[in-house]
Design an enzyme around this catalytic site. Structure first.
Site, PDB file in Angstrom:
ATOM      1  N   ASP A  14      65.911  39.118  47.179  1.00 31.41           N
ATOM      2  CA  ASP A  14      65.064  38.083  47.769  1.00 31.41           C
ATOM      3  C   ASP A  14      65.510  37.759  49.201  1.00 31.41           C
ATOM      4  O   ASP A  14      66.666  37.967  49.555  1.00 31.41           O
ATOM      5  CB  ASP A  14      65.130  36.826  46.889  1.00 31.41           C
ATOM      6  CG  ASP A  14      63.961  35.890  47.128  1.00 31.41           C
ATOM      7  OD1 ASP A  14      63.019  36.273  47.839  1.00 31.41           O
ATOM      8  OD2 ASP A  14      64.008  34.759  46.609  1.00 31.41           O
ATOM      9  N   ASN A  62      53.714  38.942  42.971  1.00 29.13           N
ATOM     10  CA  ASN A  62      53.683  39.252  44.414  1.00 29.13           C
ATOM     11  C   ASN A  62      52.321  39.761  44.877  1.00 29.13           C
ATOM     12  O   ASN A  62      52.036  39.786  46.080  1.00 29.13           O
ATOM     13  CB  ASN A  62      54.781  40.258  44.797  1.00 29.13           C
ATOM     14  CG  ASN A  62      56.186  39.698  44.746  1.00 29.13           C
ATOM     15  OD1 ASN A  62      57.152  40.423  44.490  1.00 29.13           O
ATOM     16  ND2 ASN A  62      56.356  38.398  44.979  1.00 29.13           N
TER      17      ASN A  62
HETATM   18  C1  IPE Z   1      61.141  37.723  43.259  1.00 23.98           C
HETATM   19  O1  IPE Z   1      61.093  37.242  44.577  1.00 23.98           O
HETATM   20  C2  IPE Z   1      60.517  39.071  43.205  1.00 23.98           C
HETATM   21  C3  IPE Z   1      61.199  40.105  43.973  1.00 23.98           C
HETATM   22  C4  IPE Z   1      62.392  40.000  44.512  1.00 23.98           C
HETATM   23  C5  IPE Z   1      60.477  41.326  44.115  1.00 23.98           C
HETATM   24  P1  IPE Z   1      59.991  36.165  45.003  1.00 23.98           P
HETATM   25  O2  IPE Z   1      60.311  35.764  46.378  1.00 23.98           O
HETATM   26  O3  IPE Z   1      58.650  36.684  44.737  1.00 23.98           O
HETATM   27  O4  IPE Z   1      60.352  35.023  43.978  1.00 23.98           O
HETATM   28  P2  IPE Z   1      59.759  33.555  43.760  1.00 23.98           P
HETATM   29  O5  IPE Z   1      58.393  33.703  43.234  1.00 23.98           O
HETATM   30  O6  IPE Z   1      59.820  32.890  45.087  1.00 23.98           O
HETATM   31  O7  IPE Z   1      60.645  32.943  42.760  1.00 23.98           O
HETATM   32  C1  IPE Z   2      61.831  39.677  48.582  1.00 24.62           C
HETATM   33  O1  IPE Z   2      61.786  38.997  49.790  1.00 24.62           O
HETATM   34  C2  IPE Z   2      60.979  40.920  48.575  1.00 24.62           C
HETATM   35  C3  IPE Z   2      59.742  40.810  47.797  1.00 24.62           C
HETATM   36  C4  IPE Z   2      59.408  39.815  47.034  1.00 24.62           C
HETATM   37  C5  IPE Z   2      58.809  41.918  47.909  1.00 24.62           C
HETATM   38  P1  IPE Z   2      60.663  37.888  50.068  1.00 24.62           P
HETATM   39  O2  IPE Z   2      59.500  38.563  50.680  1.00 24.62           O
HETATM   40  O3  IPE Z   2      60.403  37.109  48.856  1.00 24.62           O
HETATM   41  O4  IPE Z   2      61.397  36.998  51.156  1.00 24.62           O
HETATM   42  P2  IPE Z   2      61.325  35.419  51.261  1.00 24.62           P
HETATM   43  O5  IPE Z   2      61.776  34.868  49.954  1.00 24.62           O
HETATM   44  O6  IPE Z   2      59.914  35.056  51.571  1.00 24.62           O
HETATM   45  O7  IPE Z   2      62.278  35.100  52.358  1.00 24.62           O
HETATM   46 MG    MG Z   3      61.153  35.380  48.093  1.00 25.42          MG
END
Ligand code: IPE
Ligand code: IPE
Ligand code: MG
Length: 234
Positions: A14, A62
Site C-alpha cells: 500500500d 480497486n
Molecule cells: C489494498 O490497498 C489493496 C492492495 C494493496 C492492492 P487499498 O489501498 O486498496 O486498501 P484500502 O481499501 O484503502 O484499505
Molecule cells: C497500493 O497503493 C496499490 C494498489 C492498491 C493498486 P495505493 O494506490 O493504494 O496507494 P495509496 O494508498 O492511495 O497511497
Molecule cells: Mg491504498
C-alpha cells in the site's frame, strides 16, 4: 524460535499513490515505482529462504478507482508480465495468481496464464500475485468448489477440515506466517483471510515504493523476536 525464517510472507503493498503525490508525481508513477521495487525486494525475500511470497497487487474493490488509474494498472500488468517472463525464469521463480477472472480483460487474463505456464517447473520459490482478489470471495469460491465435488461424489465431507480446506483456495499454499502492510494503514482490506488466521502482523509507515531490502530485514528481525505461541505456552 530464534532466527526462524517464515515459510510464507504476505505483503499488502500500500501507499504507491501517496508516495507519488508527496513528490509532485502522478499516482500512476507511484504504481510504476512500486512494481520496480517489488521485483528487487522479492528477490531479497526469497534469497532469505522464504518459500512463498504473496502480494496484494489489485483488489476487487480497486475496480472502483478512476478509469485512468485502473487502465494504467491493467496495462502495467500486461507489460510487466510479458517483459518479465525472462526475469522470473532466470531467477527460478514460479509465478501463480489468485483472484477471480471477471471483469479482467482477456488480454490481462491470457498474459497471466502464459507466465504461469512458462514458470510452472521453477523450483526457487513461489510468487503469488493477488489480482482482482478478495479474501471473502476466495472462501466462498472454495466452498462452491467443495459443494460441486461433493455433489459429483468426488469427495466426502470427512475429507474436509481446516488443513485440507487450503487445497480448494485459489492456490494450495501454506498459511501465511508473516503479514506486512506498508504505508501506515492498520487494516487487512480483505487480503487472504483464510491464510492469515495465525499470521504475525507487521505494519510500517514506509510506503511500498520505499520498501527495500533494509525495510524487509527490519520486519524479519521483528518477526524473529516474537514469541509465537499458537495457543500453547512457550
Ligand atoms: C489494498 O490497498 C489493496 C492492495 C494493496 C492492492 P487499498 O489501498 O486498496 O486498501 P484500502 O481499501 O484503502 O484499505
Ligand atoms: C497500493 O497503493 C496499490 C494498489 C492498491 C493498486 P495505493 O494506490 O493504494 O496507494 P495509496 O494508498 O492511495 O497511497
Ligand atoms: Mg491504498
Amino acid at each position: 524460535m530464534k532466527n526462524k525464517i517464515p515459510t510464507h510472507v504476505g505483503i499488502i503493498m500500500d501507499g504507491n499513490g501517496r508516495w507519488a503525490t508527496r513528490q509532485g508525481l502522478k499516482r500512476t508513477d507511484g504504481h510504476y515505482a512500486g512494481y520496480k521495487r517489488l521485483k528487487q525486494t522479492a528477490l531479497h525475500i526469497l534469497s532469505k529462504g522464504v518459500k512463498v511470497l504473496s502480494v496484494f497487487a489489485f483488489s476487487t474493490e480497486n475496480f472502483g478507482r478512476s478509469e485512468e488509474e485502473v487502465s494504467y494498472l491493467m496495462s502495467l500488468f500486461v507489460k510487466a508480465f510479458k517483459s518479465d517472463k525472462k526475469f522470473f525464469i532466470k531467477n527460478n521463480i514460479k509465478v501463480v495468481f489468485s483472484g477471480r477472472h471477471e471483469p479482467l480483460s482477456d488480454e490481462v487474463w491470457n498474459v497471466m496464464r502464459e507466465i504461469e505456464e512458462s514458470t510452472k517447473d521453477c523450483t526457487g520459490g513461489v510468487f503469488n500475485f493477488c489480482i482482482n482478489y478478495g479474501g471473502q470471495s476466495e472462501i466462498v469460491d472454495a466452498s462452491k468448489t467443495i459443494a460441486k465435488l461433493y455433489k459429483e461424489d468426488k469427495i466426502s465431507l470427512d475429507e474436509i477440515d481446516t488443513n485440507t480446506f487450503y487445497k480448494y483456495l485459489y492456490n494450495d499454499l501454506p498459511p501465511i506466517d508473516l503479514l506486512i502492510r506498508t504505508s501506515g494503514e492498520i487494516r487487512i482490506s480483505n487480503f487472504m483471510l483464510y491464510s492469515i488466521s495465525y499470521s504475525e502482523l507487521y505494519f510500517t509507515s514506509t510506503c511500498f515504493p520505499d520498501f527495500d531490502e533494509i525495510e524487509f530485514d527490519k520486519a524479519l528481525d521483528d518477526y524473529q523476536s516474537r514469541n509465537i505461541t499458537k495457543g500453547k505456552i512457550k
